[in-house]
Scaffold this active site. Structure first.
Site, mmCIF file in Angstrom:
data_model
loop_
_atom_site.group_PDB
_atom_site.id
_atom_site.type_symbol
_atom_site.label_atom_id
_atom_site.label_comp_id
_atom_site.label_asym_id
_atom_site.label_seq_id
_atom_site.Cartn_x
_atom_site.Cartn_y
_atom_site.Cartn_z
ATOM 1 N N ARG A 383 -17.329 -10.563 -0.713
ATOM 2 C CA ARG A 383 -16.294 -9.734 -1.342
ATOM 3 C C ARG A 383 -16.729 -9.192 -2.694
ATOM 4 O O ARG A 383 -16.010 -8.408 -3.297
ATOM 5 C CB ARG A 383 -15.000 -10.543 -1.460
ATOM 6 C CG ARG A 383 -14.445 -10.953 -0.109
ATOM 7 C CD ARG A 383 -13.072 -11.579 -0.194
ATOM 8 N NE ARG A 383 -12.599 -11.935 1.135
ATOM 9 C CZ ARG A 383 -12.701 -13.132 1.693
ATOM 10 N NH1 ARG A 383 -13.276 -14.105 1.009
ATOM 11 N NH2 ARG A 383 -12.249 -13.379 2.896
ATOM 12 N N VAL A 384 -17.893 -9.612 -3.174
ATOM 13 C CA VAL A 384 -18.451 -9.037 -4.396
ATOM 14 C C VAL A 384 -19.274 -7.797 -4.058
ATOM 15 O O VAL A 384 -19.248 -6.787 -4.749
ATOM 16 C CB VAL A 384 -19.300 -10.075 -5.148
ATOM 17 C CG1 VAL A 384 -20.007 -9.451 -6.331
ATOM 18 C CG2 VAL A 384 -18.427 -11.235 -5.604
#
Length: 526
Positions: A383-384
């Site tokens: 999710r980064v």
């Protein structure tokens, strides 16, 4: 009656003066006196002791059982207060308590469970209490921090933007991990979950990143193998190994990840970068379930107690990247969880997926096809994302995920057909080469520069004329050639400088020159 009044008053005055004198003497000699609050074991339930008489004890306070020792001349058995009932307290034993009997003494220590922290722990193997397990002396630390510490506030956290390289091409290119991130490693047993995490530790050599490997409920032989791998790779010098083996008490297994996190927080709050591996939290959840059922807490879904989510969330929330005003350190977490029959929707995997910032999913189907590492790119996510990638790696890896996903889908459907047009055949050939390049042998982490070279070569079709089975053989000489012929470019890639069009042209020219000179049978592309 009249004569008794003055006598009573005189006695009261005498008692008051005696009490005042006693208080003065007590204050004068307080440093020389010692007070103990002692309780008595009322009953035993496996790893739990029910104790009566400790009226002032607090939750999570350490108590000792001094009447007998774990070994002749050894330290007394310790326990942690878990349940505070009206007439008794339940103590979780931190060691084998088979010799305990009802009526044995229990003594308060007056402090919550804590662990030693400091540089002296580097290179050592300890348990959740900080006791050495490697045969050496106790670490010469001067500070002790409590196991349970509040997570850093939001205002103290910085965005996750600095990459943490694992050395695995498929992870660093397609599922990047940043410093301060919590990336779950999930999969069935024997799919290579521990190998992914151990190689990430090996890859931190020379990168000024301290590492902690926390083994929870593992076999002693497996732990010894990991420690031997770290020692051979020169990683033990910057690594702390925290162990709660499968034969240890459930209490040690429950508290060991918190002890490891506290050790890591000590360095992170000094402005240093720390990587911590929890191997694995499925065993941690099992140990906590065992304790909860022994404590007669009501079971919930799949017999796990209702606070199992809080158990893991308060652990993983302590991982973060601090702002520069707070020192700029980071604590990156790689928790490992084991699934059964590829069921990632089970209770504990679902909890951890919702807590973490992405997952690396390892597929047993890919393992059966001898594709290693068996990372399922379609079910893995970070999710980064590209914010935690070096510019050169982000530039060459951006088209790979889409191309690889399209190849996997096309390969699935083309198994049932025999006639393919040239475009489809070309796309399948390119996809097979991408899959081959993303494969990697065990304990052979790659530098960012070598990853960029290989990924750019396959993404731009420079390896299309190389036989698929020969790609693995030329990877190592190709990387060495680029490092010797373009050292400045490799240094700029490693330093995270922008990857310009001129850099791309230099890289492609070097790759073509290698293919022409070192492999004359391979036709030059373009």
């Amino acid at each position: 009656m009249t004569s008794s009044g003055p006598a009573v008053a005189e006695l009261n005055q005498l008692a008051g003066r005696s009490f005042a004198l006693f208080r003065e003497v007590l204050q004068e000699h307080r440093a020389e006196l010692s007070f103990r609050e002692v309780g008595v074991v009322r009953s035993l339930r496996a790893a739990i002791a029910v104790v009566h008489g400790l009226a002032g004890v607090k939750a999570n306070e350490l108590v000792t059982f001094p009447s007998r020792s774990r070994a002749p001349g050894g330290p007394p058995l310790q326990g942690v207060v878990f349940n505070l009932d009206a007439d008794a307290v339940s103590v979780v034993l931190l060691g084998p308590g088979h010799w305990l009997r009802a009526g044995d003494e229990v003594v308060r220590t007056g402090r919550v469970m804590d662990v030693p922290v400091g540089d002296a722990l580097l290179g050592r193997m300890v348990n959740a209490l900080g006791d050495p397990l490697d045969g050496g002396r106790a670490p010469a630390t001067v500070e002790r921090w409590p196991l349970e510490r509040p997570a850093p506030p939001i205002m103290a956290r910085a965005p996750v933007r600095e990459p943490l390289q694992t050395g695995w091409k498929v992870v660093d290119a397609l599922i990047p991990i940043g410093k301060g991130q919590r990336e779950l490693i999930v999969g069935d047993r024997q799919t290579g979950k521990t190998a992914i995490a151990v190689d990430a530790i090996l890859n931190q050599r020379g990168k000024d990143v301290l590492c902690i490997y926390c083994a929870i409920g593992q076999r002693s032989a497996a732990i010894s193998e990991v420690v031997a791998t770290l020692r051979r790779g020169g990683a033990l010098d910057y690594t702390i190994v925290v162990v709660a083996a499968g034969h240890d008490s459930p209490g040690l297994q429950v508290f060991s990840p918190y002890a490891a996190t506290t050790m890591g927080e000590y360095f992170a709050e000094q402005g240093r970068d720390v990587l911590i591996v929890y191997d694995d939290l499925s065993h941690h959840a099992h140990a906590y379930r065992e304790l909860s059922l022994l404590l007669r807490r009501p079971p919930g879904r799949e017999a796990y107690p209702g606070d199992i989510f809080y158990l893991h969330s308060r652990l993983l929330e302590r991982s973060t990247h601090f702002k520069e005003e707070q020192g700029g350190g980071s604590l990156t977490a790689l928790p490992i969880i084991q699934t059964q029959a590829e069921n990632i929707s089970a209770y504990i995997p679902t909890n951890l997926i919702s807590i973490t910032d992405g997952q690396v999913y390892l597929s047993p189907g890919l393992m059966r096809k001898s594709i290693y590492p068996a990372v399922d790119v379609g079910r893995s996510v970070s999710r980064v994302g590209g914010r935690a990638q070096l510019p050169a790696l982000r530039e060459v890896a951006s088209p790979l995920r889409l191309s690889y996903s399209q190849f996997q889908e096309m390969e699935l459907f083309t198994r049932f057909g025999t006639q393919l047009d040239s475009s489809t055949r070309h796309q399948l050939e390119r996809g097979r080469r991408i899959r081959r390049v993303l494969q990697q042998p065990l304990h052979r982490p790659l530098s960012v520069a070598r990853q960029v070279v290989l990924l750019h070569a396959v993404a731009q079709g420079l390896l299309d004329a190389v036989a698929e089975e020969r790609i693995t053989a030329i990877e190592e000489p190709l990387g060495r050639a680029l490092e010797s012929r373009e050292p400045e470019l490799c240094e700029r890639i490693e330093a995270g400088e922008p990857f310009s069009g001129a850099d791309r042209e230099r890289l492609e020219a070097a790759i073509r020159r290698f293919l022409r000179q070192e492999n004359p049978a391979v036709a030059e592309q373009g």
